[in-house]
Design a protein around this motif. Structure first.
Motif, PDB file in Angstrom:
ATOM      1  N   GLY A 166       0.820  -1.211   0.000  1.00 28.41           N
ATOM      2  CA  GLY A 166       0.000   0.000   0.000  1.00 28.41           C
ATOM      3  C   GLY A 166       0.849   1.253   0.000  1.00 28.41           C
ATOM      4  O   GLY A 166       0.548   2.232  -0.700  1.00 28.41           O
ATOM      5  N   ALA A 167       1.957   1.231   0.786  1.00 27.93           N
ATOM      6  CA  ALA A 167       2.855   2.384   0.811  1.00 27.93           C
ATOM      7  C   ALA A 167       3.519   2.597  -0.550  1.00 27.93           C
ATOM      8  O   ALA A 167       3.828   3.726  -0.930  1.00 27.93           O
ATOM      9  CB  ALA A 167       3.929   2.179   1.880  1.00 27.93           C
ATOM     10  N   PHE A 168       3.741   1.503  -1.280  1.00 29.81           N
ATOM     11  CA  PHE A 168       4.324   1.593  -2.614  1.00 29.81           C
ATOM     12  C   PHE A 168       3.329   2.213  -3.596  1.00 29.81           C
ATOM     13  O   PHE A 168       3.697   3.031  -4.442  1.00 29.81           O
ATOM     14  CB  PHE A 168       4.737   0.200  -3.084  1.00 29.81           C
ATOM     15  N   LEU A 169       2.060   1.823  -3.473  1.00 23.64           N
ATOM     16  CA  LEU A 169       1.037   2.334  -4.387  1.00 23.64           C
ATOM     17  C   LEU A 169       0.645   3.781  -4.078  1.00 23.64           C
ATOM     18  O   LEU A 169       0.281   4.535  -4.983  1.00 23.64           O
ATOM     19  CB  LEU A 169      -0.208   1.451  -4.327  1.00 23.64           C
ATOM     20  N   GLY A 170       0.714   4.167  -2.801  1.00 29.24           N
ATOM     21  CA  GLY A 170       0.256   5.497  -2.396  1.00 29.24           C
ATOM     22  C   GLY A 170       0.889   6.639  -3.176  1.00 29.24           C
ATOM     23  O   GLY A 170       0.174   7.497  -3.725  1.00 29.24           O
TER      24      GLY A 170
END
Length: 413
Positions: A166-170
């Motif tokens: 999720g942190a990568f996609l954010g």
């Protein structure tokens, strides 16, 4: 204590026709990982643009930014204690975590309403981090209680991998929204709120609470403080706080990269992708490695990786490859520390006080990192960013070596 070697269990599973690794992860851990994945898309959309928005958009000086960044890091402190104690007292880990997730979601709209007011932005950021503080200890307690002691490193690694995805996609989503909206930060905040709301719904639908043994009466507040009488846990808290006191926050790492390599402002939200991508790839392998070789060793190894990353950023050579290497090492730091510490501390605590104990541990870290952010901001204002980072890196190296020599608890196999 460490219950670090799951090799025999893995061999037994292989002889019996073991299922794929993901199938051996408790369903509740996977569910919590999915919730964190969605929530972190929302959170990192804001985190990715916040330094740019505050420093370049609103014109804050380094000290002002350090104060806000410290507030962002440390506002979780007291609320971690409240969240952990409330979860243990009411025996409602899921409900207390849900309150925290919901509060953070609402604050995304608060950033839009705050406008350019530094005071209002500070208040909203504090409430957002308060939501994180409320939910973190109950969530980690659910992961700990849903897993076997000998596989805690793996369970936390899987959760952190999903969280980091999720942190990568954010940042990607934030960059896409900024591009579509022609640079409108408000559009990022609204989109972030909608995604955070989906995370709350997933928590309600997918995650199950965990019944726990313990006294039938409500857990008193003094029981939380009494956990510090456990010698190994107390030492764990002290060293974690000491290391947090000399750990540079993410925002300063990315601003240093921006300054050193003259990164275009439109590409700034993508810098966290190097950290997140490495974290994503290494969270599960390093979690399993921690179960085998010792969680404290790996925890200190992660801080050593951060020392090297900061030296690359501040060193005499300005190759873009060194910037990429620094981001990879920054991701290694998180993969070796973020889930490993609660995995190490969990077995030191009684089950009915697991959330309270983890809250104490995380509170020390949060307060220490708040002080660190203010110190780095002040040093940057007085001496510039490079001397500030070099001084903090030297202190981090000294504390890491001291922790390696003293060791907060004896390793038990």
């Amino acid at each position: 204590m460490y219950l670090a070697n799951s090799r025999a269990a893995d061999q037994a599973s292989a002889q019996a026709g073991a299922k794929p690794r993901w199938h051996r992860v408790p369903p509740n851990v996977l569910a919590l990982g999915v919730v964190s994945l969605v929530t972190d898309i929302s959170a990192e959309m804001v985190t990715a643009i916040l330094p740019l928005y505050l420093v370049l958009g609103l014109g804050m000086n380094p000290l002002q930014f350090g104060l806000l960044d410290g507030l962002y890091a440390g506002a979780t402190a007291v609320l971690r204690l409240v969240g952990g104690h409330a979860a243990d007292r009411w025996r409602r880990l899921k409900a207390v975590a849900g309150i925290g997730y919901g509060l953070s979601a609402i604050c995304k709209l608060g950033l839009l309403a705050a406008g350019s007011s530094v005071a209002a932005l500070g208040a909203v950021l504090a409430l957002d981090r308060a939501g994180k503080g409320i939910r973190t200890a109950p969530r980690d307690a659910l992961i700990s209680l849903s897993s076997k002691p000998e596989t805690l490193g793996r369970s936390f690694g899987v959760h952190r991998a999903l969280d980091t995805f999720g942190a990568f996609l954010g940042p990607l989503v934030a960059a896409g929204v900024l591009w579509v909206s022609l640079g409108d930060y408000g559009a990022v905040f609204v989109t972030s709120f909608c995604i955070a709301g989906c995370g709350v719904l997933l928590l309600v639908v997918l995650v199950r609470d965990h019944p726990r043994p313990g006294p039938s009466t409500a857990v008193p507040l003094r029981a939380m403080v009494g956990l510090l009488r456990i010698r190994s846990f107390r030492r764990c808290c002290v060293w974690a706080a000491a290391l947090g006191l000399v750990t540079i926050t993410d925002s300063f790492v990315y601003l240093a990269l921006l300054r050193r390599w003259d990164v275009e402002s439109t590409l700034f939200p993508l810098l966290p992708l190097g950290t997140a991508g490495t974290f994503l790839l290494l969270a599960v392998p390093l979690g399993r490695l921690a179960d085998r070789v010792g969680r404290w060793k790996l925890f200190l190894g992660g801080h050593a990786a951060l020392v090297v990353a900061l030296l690359l950023i501040c060193g005499p050579v300005g190759s873009p490859w060194l910037a990429a290497a620094a981001l990879v090492l920054h991701g290694c730091f998180y993969a070796a520390t973020d889930g490993v510490l609660p995995a190490a501390a969990g077995p030191l605590l009684p089950e009915h006080l697991r959330a309270s104990g983890l809250a104490l541990l995380q509170t020390g870290q949060a307060l220490a990192r708040m002080v660190s952010a203010v110190f780095v901001g002040l040093a940057w204002t007085l001496w510039d960013i490079r001397p500030a980072l070099l001084l903090t890196t030297a202190l981090l190296l000294v504390v890491t070596l001291a922790a390696a020599v003293v060791r907060p608890w004896e390793v038990s196999r």
